[in-house]
Write an enzyme that holds these catalytic residues in place. Structure first.
Site, PDB file in Angstrom:
ATOM      1  N   GLU A  19       1.281   6.330  -5.304  1.00 33.86           N
ATOM      2  CA  GLU A  19       1.401   5.402  -6.427  1.00 33.86           C
ATOM      3  C   GLU A  19       0.256   4.395  -6.354  1.00 33.86           C
ATOM      4  OE1 GLU A  19       5.023   3.107  -6.683  1.00 33.86           O
ATOM      5  OE2 GLU A  19       4.555   2.458  -8.709  1.00 33.86           O
ATOM      6  N   GLY A  59       3.916  -3.310   0.621  1.00 32.84           N
ATOM      7  CA  GLY A  59       5.057  -3.403   1.518  1.00 32.84           C
ATOM      8  C   GLY A  59       5.645  -2.051   1.889  1.00 32.84           C
ATOM      9  N   MET A  74       6.939   2.132   0.053  1.00 29.92           N
ATOM     10  CA  MET A  74       6.828   3.064  -1.064  1.00 29.92           C
ATOM     11  C   MET A  74       8.002   4.035  -1.089  1.00 29.92           C
ATOM     12  SD  MET A  74       5.113   4.010  -3.649  1.00 29.92           S
ATOM     13  CE  MET A  74       5.767   5.310  -4.686  1.00 29.92           C
ATOM     14  N   GLU A  75       8.530   4.217  -2.307  1.00 30.42           N
ATOM     15  CA  GLU A  75       9.811   4.918  -2.488  1.00 30.42           C
ATOM     16  C   GLU A  75       9.705   6.433  -2.645  1.00 30.42           C
ATOM     17  OE1 GLU A  75       8.330   2.847  -4.810  1.00 30.42           O
ATOM     18  OE2 GLU A  75       8.633   3.589  -6.841  1.00 30.42           O
ATOM     19  N   ASN A  76       8.673   7.090  -2.116  1.00 29.78           N
ATOM     20  CA  ASN A  76       8.539   8.545  -2.242  1.00 29.78           C
ATOM     21  C   ASN A  76       9.888   9.242  -2.079  1.00 29.78           C
ATOM     22  OD1 ASN A  76       5.627   8.056  -1.966  1.00 29.78           O
ATOM     23  ND2 ASN A  76       6.161   7.653   0.156  1.00 29.78           N
ATOM     24  N   HIS A 102      15.439  -2.122  -1.480  1.00 36.02           N
ATOM     25  CA  HIS A 102      14.614  -1.932  -2.675  1.00 36.02           C
ATOM     26  C   HIS A 102      14.128  -0.486  -2.785  1.00 36.02           C
ATOM     27  CE1 HIS A 102      11.584  -3.280  -5.728  1.00 36.02           C
ATOM     28  NE2 HIS A 102      10.907  -2.266  -5.230  1.00 36.02           N
ATOM     29  N   GLU A 103      13.537   0.007  -1.706  1.00 36.54           N
ATOM     30  CA  GLU A 103      12.988   1.369  -1.771  1.00 36.54           C
ATOM     31  C   GLU A 103      14.104   2.388  -1.929  1.00 36.54           C
ATOM     32  OE1 GLU A 103       9.986   1.222  -2.340  1.00 36.54           O
ATOM     33  OE2 GLU A 103       9.571  -0.753  -1.491  1.00 36.54           O
ATOM     34  N   HIS A 137      15.330   2.551  -5.475  1.00 34.17           N
ATOM     35  CA  HIS A 137      14.411   3.276  -6.367  1.00 34.17           C
ATOM     36  C   HIS A 137      14.834   4.728  -6.572  1.00 34.17           C
ATOM     37  CE1 HIS A 137      11.134   0.806  -7.717  1.00 34.17           C
ATOM     38  NE2 HIS A 137      10.666   0.500  -6.523  1.00 34.17           N
ATOM     39  N   GLU A 157      10.407  -1.347 -11.590  1.00 31.80           N
ATOM     40  CA  GLU A 157      10.259  -2.426 -10.596  1.00 31.80           C
ATOM     41  C   GLU A 157      11.160  -3.627 -10.893  1.00 31.80           C
ATOM     42  OE1 GLU A 157       9.162  -1.830  -7.882  1.00 31.80           O
ATOM     43  OE2 GLU A 157       7.791  -0.130  -8.153  1.00 31.80           O
TER      44      GLU A 157
HETATM   45  N1  TRP Z   1       6.426   1.194  -5.742  1.00 30.59           N
HETATM   46  C1  TRP Z   1       6.255   0.352  -4.594  1.00 30.59           C
HETATM   47  C2  TRP Z   1       7.438  -0.590  -4.575  1.00 30.59           C
HETATM   48  O1  TRP Z   1       7.526  -1.518  -5.273  1.00 30.59           O
HETATM   49  C3  TRP Z   1       5.042  -0.473  -4.595  1.00 30.59           C
HETATM   50  C4  TRP Z   1       3.711   0.184  -4.622  1.00 30.59           C
HETATM   51  C5  TRP Z   1       2.930   0.433  -5.670  1.00 30.59           C
HETATM   52  C6  TRP Z   1       2.949   0.508  -3.543  1.00 30.59           C
HETATM   53  N2  TRP Z   1       1.720   0.903  -5.302  1.00 30.59           N
HETATM   54  C7  TRP Z   1       1.708   0.938  -3.991  1.00 30.59           C
HETATM   55  C8  TRP Z   1       3.207   0.462  -2.200  1.00 30.59           C
HETATM   56  C9  TRP Z   1       0.705   1.282  -3.121  1.00 30.59           C
HETATM   57  C10 TRP Z   1       2.214   0.829  -1.344  1.00 30.59           C
HETATM   58  C11 TRP Z   1       0.961   1.222  -1.792  1.00 30.59           C
HETATM   59  O2  TRP Z   1       8.371  -0.390  -3.895  1.00 30.59           O
HETATM   60 ZN    ZN Z   2       9.477  -1.156  -6.137  1.00 30.12          ZN
END
Ligand code: TRP
Ligand code: ZN
Length: 877
Positions: free
Chosen positions: A126, A266, A268-270, A302-303, A306, A325
Site C-alpha cells: 500500500e 506503523g 499494514m493490514e495485508n 486497528h490492523e 481492517h 481508514e
Molecule cells: N493501511 C495502513 C494502516 O493504516 C497504513 C499504510 C499505508 C502503510 N501505507 C503504508 C503502512 C505504507 C506502512 C507502509 O493501517
Molecule cells: Zn489503517
C-alpha cells in the site's frame, strides 16, 4: 522545479473510470535472492470494458526478462514499456499473460515493494508498491485470487510466509526450499504480502463466536517472542471485541503478524499477514513504556479491524481512502475506550486531533477527508483522512443513534462484502436504514477546514428560560466561504454550585439533563425551558463534533465546570481553557497572577477528587501544548514567548501545589510488579505528571527527586519519566542520566530510539547543537525510519521552542534532512516536510525563514514527486 520525471499531472477523482481488464486469478512465483529476485507472474485476464483498449499494466523499476500471451512469447515489437507502464495492444478478450521480471530487494531503500530489513525479505504494497514487484493493474478496484510460491535458501530464510493458507512446501536442491500459499479471498494487490527469513513464532489460537478455531502466529526476531505476548493478548481482545461490538468474525483459519524494524509507517493490514513496525508490536516492562503498550493495543486492533473495513470491503479508488481508514480508526478508538476508559481515551484522541489535524486543516496542506486530486497518494495518509475521518463516523453515530447506526453498518457489510466501493455507497446504507436524508452530511467529506461554532446564551430568570443561539462559520479552505455542516452539539446545564440542572427542550414535556442539538444551518435558536437557576452551560460535551468552540464564557463558569462537570471531557476541557487564557495573557505581557493562583488551587481540588481516576488526573495536569498555543496566536505566534509563559504557569502551579504534588509523587510509588493494564498505567502516569510539574520549579529538592525517580526506575515508563523530567532541568544531571541510559540500552534499538527522541525534545539551549551532533552519532542510521523520526520528528514536531530558533538553524536542519532522506526514501522524506508548512502561524521573521527553506527544497534538483507535491503545497502559492 526539477523532478525525476517530467512534471506529472494530478490524478483526479472526477476522471475515475472502471478498469478495462479484470484479473480473475494470479499465480506469483518469487525466487528470492537479495539483489536479484526473479518474479514470475501468471495473470488470467478478462476484458471488462471497451473492445479495442490495449492492456496497460503498472510496473516501476522492473527489469523485464520475458513475456507471453497465451503461451506465445512476445517480441519487443509486441509491447511498449516506459518508466511506469507496460502496454500490450491487440490482446484478446480473455487470455493468460505471463511475465518474468528481475528486481533488487537489497537495493530498495524506499521500503516500498519487496525489500530487505534485518536480513529478511518483506513487502509493503500500500498504496502503490505492488508495481515494484510485478506488472499488474495496481489499483484497489481490481480484486484477484492469489496463489503465491516463494522459493529461497533454506538455512538463511527458513520461514516463507504469504497471505491465506499454506497449501504446499518442500525442499529443493542446493539448500533451497519453497512454500505455496493460497488466499481464497479476492483482494486488491495492495494487500499482497510476503515475508522470508529467520523468525521465531509465538503461537496461540482463538475460537470465534461461531466456534471456528483460528491459529494466531506472531513472528519476531529470534529470541524476541516473549516481547510479543502483549500484542497477542491485545489481538485476542480485539477479535472478541469485533464480534461483540460489531458482529464481525475472522474469516481465514490463520492470522499472522510479522514485526520488522525498517518500516515507513506503523503497520499494514495485508490479508491474513499483517506486517508491523517492531516499535508497535514488541514490548516488555523493561524496554517499553505504558504509552507504547497503549499504542500496541490500539494498532494491533486497528490492523485486525481492517479485515472487515478495508480488506473484505475495500476502496474503489484512493480518493476513498477514508472509507477504510476513518472507519477503522473509529473502530479502534471504540476498542481502546472499552479497554482504557471512555473519557480518558476521548481526551487523548481529541488532543491528538487538535494538535495534528486542526493544524493541518488550518494551513496550506489542508484537504478534504475525501480529496479530489493528488500527485502521490502516499502523501494523503494524513491526520485529516484518519482522525477527522473517524470523527465523521462518530458524528454519524451520534446523529443516527446507536441502533440506526448499527443497522446501517450491518447493511454496508452485507451489501458491499467482497467489493471495492465508495463513500457515497457507504452513506447510502445509513440513509436507507434510518430513512434520513444524509445529503448535507456529505459536506463533511468534501469541505476542508475546521468549522467554528459560537454559542450565545441568554437567561431569563423570571421566565426560567435559556435562549441559545448557535452559529457556525465554515471556511471551504483558504479564503473560500464554506457551506454549513450538520453539527451535533451535546450539552447540559449546571448551576453556580456545580449541581446538574434539568431543562426542557422545545416541545418536550419531560425534563432532561443532557441533550444533543443539531445545528444544520448557519444559525439556530433554541429555547430551553424550566431552567430554575442561573445556568452554567456545558456545551459540545465529549467533543461531539470536530469544531472549534468559541470561548467567551466568563472564567467563573470555567471553574464551575472544572470542579463539577459530570462530563469528564468538558471538565478537562475547562481546565485547558482556563490555562490557555492565563498563558496567552502572559504572552501578551499581562500576567494575571491572582487568577494563576486561583487556577492552581482549582487544579489542586480536582486532583483530590476521590471519584476521578488517576489517568484522568494526569491529563488534567498537562497544560495545553506549545503548538496548540501557537495556533491560538496565529499569525503572530512567537514560540519563545509561548514557552516562557507556559513554563511560568507551570512553575506557579509547582510552587502552589508543591506539597500536594510531592505527596502524590511519593504516595503513588508502588513496589508491585509492572502490569500494563489501565489501572497501573494511570497510577504511573499521574506520578510522572506530578514530577513533571514539580521540575518546573527546579530547586535542589525537586532536582534530587527527578534524579531519584530515574535512578530507582524499575521499568521503562519510569525511566523515561525520570529522563524527561531531567531533560527539563538540563545540565549535568541530565547528561549523566543520558550517558547511563545509553550504556545500559545501546543494544536495544527501540530503546535507543527513545534516547534520541528525548534529546531532541529537550528545552535546553544546547538542543539544536545537540541534535546536529547526533546526526553524526554512530547509532544514527537514517535509513531506519524509526531512528530518523526519533531525532527529526522528535525535534521539529515535539519541540517547537527549539525548532523555531530565531536564527533559523532548526529550519535549516529540517530542510537538510528532507533533502538527504529524499535521495533514498521519498515517502518518508515527504512526511518530514509538515512542520515547515506551519509558517502561517508564526511571526513574520520566522515565517519568512520557514518559507525560505521550503523554497530551497522546491529548487532542489532531482526532487521526488512526493516531496515536490508537499513542499510546493506547503509554500501555499
Ligand atoms: N493501511 C495502513 C494502516 O493504516 C497504513 C499504510 C499505508 C502503510 N501505507 C503504508 C503502512 C505504507 C506502512 C507502509 O493501517
Ligand atoms: Zn489503517
Amino acid at each position: 522545479m526539477r523532478t525525476e520525471q517530467p512534471v506529472p499531472l494530478p490524478i483526479r477523482l472526477e476522471d475515475y473510470a472502471p478498469p478495462a481488464f479484470r484479473v480473475e486469478a494470479v499465480r506469483l512465483e518469487l525466487d528470492l535472492q537479495p539483489s536479484a529476485t526473479r518474479v514470475r507472474a501468471r495473470l488470467e485476464l478478462r476484458r471488462d470494458g471497451g473492445a479495442a483498449a490495449p492492456l496497460v499494466l503498472d510496473g516501476v523499476r522492473l527489469k523485464l526478462l520475458a513475456a507471453s500471451v497465451d503461451g506465445r512469447t512476445l517480441a519487443p515489437a509486441d509491447y511498449t514499456q516506459d518508466a511506469e507502464t507496460l502496454t500490450i495492444p491487440g490482446v484478446p478478450d480473455a487470455f493468460v499473460l505471463e511475465t518474468e521480471v528481475q528486481i533488487d530487494p537489497q537495493g530498495n531503500t524506499a521500503l516500498e515493494g519487496l525489500y530487505m530489513s534485518g536480513g529478511r525479505f518483506c513487502t509493503q504494497c500500500e498504496a502503490e508498491g505492488f508495481r515494484k514487484i510485478t506488472f499488474f493493474p495496481d489499483r484497489p478496484d481490481v480484486l484477484t485470487r492469489y496463489t503465491v510460491r516463494l522459493e529461497a535458501d533454506a538455512s538463511t530464510y527458513p520461514r516463507l510466509l504469504s497471505n491465506g493458507n499454506l497449501v504446499a512446501q518442500g525442499r529443493l536442491d542446493g539448500d533451497r526450499h519453497f512454500a505455496v500459499w493460497n488466499d481464497p479471498f479476492p483482494k486488491p494487490c495492495y494487500l499482497f504480502a510476503a515475508v522470508a527469513g529467520e523468525l521465531d513464532e509465538l503461537a496461540d489460537s482463538f475460537v470465534t463466536l461461531s466456534g471456528r478455531e483460528v491459529r494466531l502466529s506472531i513472528y519476531v526476531d529470534p529470541g524476541q517472542s516473549a516481547r510479543a505476548e502483549y500484542a497477542m493478548d491485545a489481538l485476542k481482545r480485539a477479535m472478541r471485541f469485533d464480534e461483540t461490538a460489531f458482529g464481525r468474525e475472522y474469516d481465514l483459519d490463520l492470522f499472522m503478524i510479522v514485526a520488522v524494524r525498517d518500516f515507513n509507517f506503523g503497520a499494514m493490514e495485508n490479508k491474513g499477514l499483517n506486517i508491523f513496525n517492531s516499535s508497535l508490536l514488541l514490548a516488555d516492562p523493561e524496554t517499553a513504556t505504558d504509552a507504547d503498550y497503549e499504542r500496541i493495543e490500539s494498532v494491533v486492533a486497528h490492523e485486525y479491524f481492517h479485515n472487515w473495513t478495508g480488506n473484505r470491503i475495500t476502496c474503489r479508488d484512493w480518493f476513498q481512502l477514508c472509507l477504510k481508514e476513518g472507519l477503522t480508526v473509529f473502530r479502534d478508538q471504540a476498542f481502546s475506550a472499552q479497554e482504557r476508559g471512555a473519557a480518558v481515551q476521548r481526551i487523548k484522541d481529541v488532543r491528538a486531533l487538535r494538535t495534528r489535524q486542526f493544524a493541518e486543516d488550518a494551513g496550506p496542506l489542508a484537504h478534504p477527508v475525501r480529496p479530489s486530486s493528488y500527485l502521490k497518494i502516499d502523501n494523503f495518509y494524513t491526520a485529516t483522512i484518519y482522525e477527522k475521518g473517524a470523527e465523521i463516523i462518530r458524528m454519524l453515530s451520534i446523529l443516527l443513534g446507536e441502533a440506526d447506526f448499527r443497522r446501517g453498518l450491518d447493511l454496508y457489510f452485507d451489501r458491499w462484502d467482497g467489493t471495492a466501493t465508495t463513500v457515497e455507497a457507504f452513506l447510502a446504507c445509513f440513509a436507507e436504514t434510518s430513512g434520513r436524508d444524509l445529503s448535507s452530511f456529505m459536506t463533511w467529506y468534501e469541505q476542508p477546514g475546521t468549522p467554528r461554532l459560537a454559542i450565545e446564551a441568554l437567561y431569563d430568570e423570571a421566565a426560567e428560560v435559556l435562549d441559545l443561539t448557535l452559529r457556525q462559520t465554515s471556511s471551504g479552505g483558504p479564503d473560500r466561504p464554506g457551506k454549513p455542516l450538520p453539527i451535533p452539539v451535546k450539552l447540559g446545564l449546571l448551576d453556580g454550585e456545580g449541581a446538574a440542572q434539568a431543562f426542557r427542550l422545545p416541545g418536550a414535556d419531560a425534563p432532561t439533563r443532557e441533550a444533543t442539538l443539531v445545528l444544520d444551518g448557519a444559525e439556530m435558536r433554541v429555547r430551553l425551558e424550566g431552567v430554575a437557576r442561573l445556568p452554567v452551560l456545558s456545551a459540545l460535551r465529549n467533543f461531539s463534533a470536530p469544531v472549534v468552540l468559541g470561548a467567551d464564557a466568563p472564567p467563573r463558569e470555567g471553574y464551575v465546570l472544572l470542579a463539577a462537570d459530570p462530563d469528564l471531557f468538558n471538565r478537562w476541557e475547562a481546565g485547558q481553557a482556563l490555562a490557555r487564557e492565563l498563558i496567552l495573557a502572559r504572552v501578551r505581557g499581562q500576567p494575571d497572577e491572582v487568577n494563576e493562583a486561583r487556577f492552581a488551587e482549582a487544579l489542586g481540588h480536582a486532583l483530590q477528587d476521590e471519584a476521578a481516576d488517576n489517568a484522568f488526573k494526569a491529563l488534567l495536569l498537562e497544560l495545553p501544548g506549545e503548538a496548540d498555543l501557537a495556533s491560538a496566536l496565529a499569525p503572530h505566534a512567537d514560540p519563545t514567548l509561548i514557552h516562557i509563559a507556559r513554563e511560568a504557569l507551570r512553575a506557579c502551579i509547582a510552587v502552589h501545589l508543591s506539597e500536594l504534588l510531592t505527596g502524590l509523587h511519593g504516595a503513588l510509588q508502588s513496589g508491585d510488579d509492572f502490569s500494563p493494564e489501565a489501572a497501573g498505567a494511570g497510577r504511573r502516569a499521574l506520578r510522572i505528571a506530578a514530577l513533571d510539574m514539580l521540575v518546573a520549579d527546579p530547586h535542589a529538592a525537586n532536582q534530587a527527586r527527578a534524579s531519584g525517580h530515574f535512578d530507582a526506575a524499575a521499568n521503562m515508563t519510569d525511566a523515561m519519566g525520570g529522563l524527561s523530567a531531567l531533560s527539563q532541568i538540563g545540565g549535568a544531571p541530565f547528561d549523566a542520566a543520558l550517558a547511563a541510559f545509553y550504556t545500559r540500552w545501546k543494544s536495544e534499538p527501540l530503546v535507543v530510539d527513545k534516547w534520541f527522541a528525548v534529546q531532541a525534545r529537550a528545552p535546553g539551549e544546547e538542543t539544536v547543537g545537540r541534535v546536529l551532533g547526533l546526526t553524526a552519532h554512530p547509532a544514527f542510521d537514517p535509513r531506519t525510519p524509526n531512528r530518523l523520526r526519533a531525532l527529526v520528528v522528535g525535534f521539529s514536531v515535539a519541540n517547537p521552542f527549539r525548532f523555531h530558533a530565531p536564527d533559523g538553524a532548526g529550519y535549516r536542519f529540517l530542510a537538510d534532512q528532507v533533502l538527504s532522506t529524499d535521495a533514498f526514501n521519498p515517502t518518508l522524506a515527504a512526511r518530514l516536510v509538515g512542520p515547515l508548512g506551519d509558517h502561517g502561524r508564526y511571526r513574520s521573521a520566522l515565517a519568512d525563514q520557514m518559507r525560505g527553506q521550503l523554497e530551497r527544497i522546491v529548487g532542489h534538483t532531482g526532487l521526488s514527486r512526493n516531496v515536490a507535491e508537499l513542499a510546493v503545497k506547503a509554500l501555499g502559492v
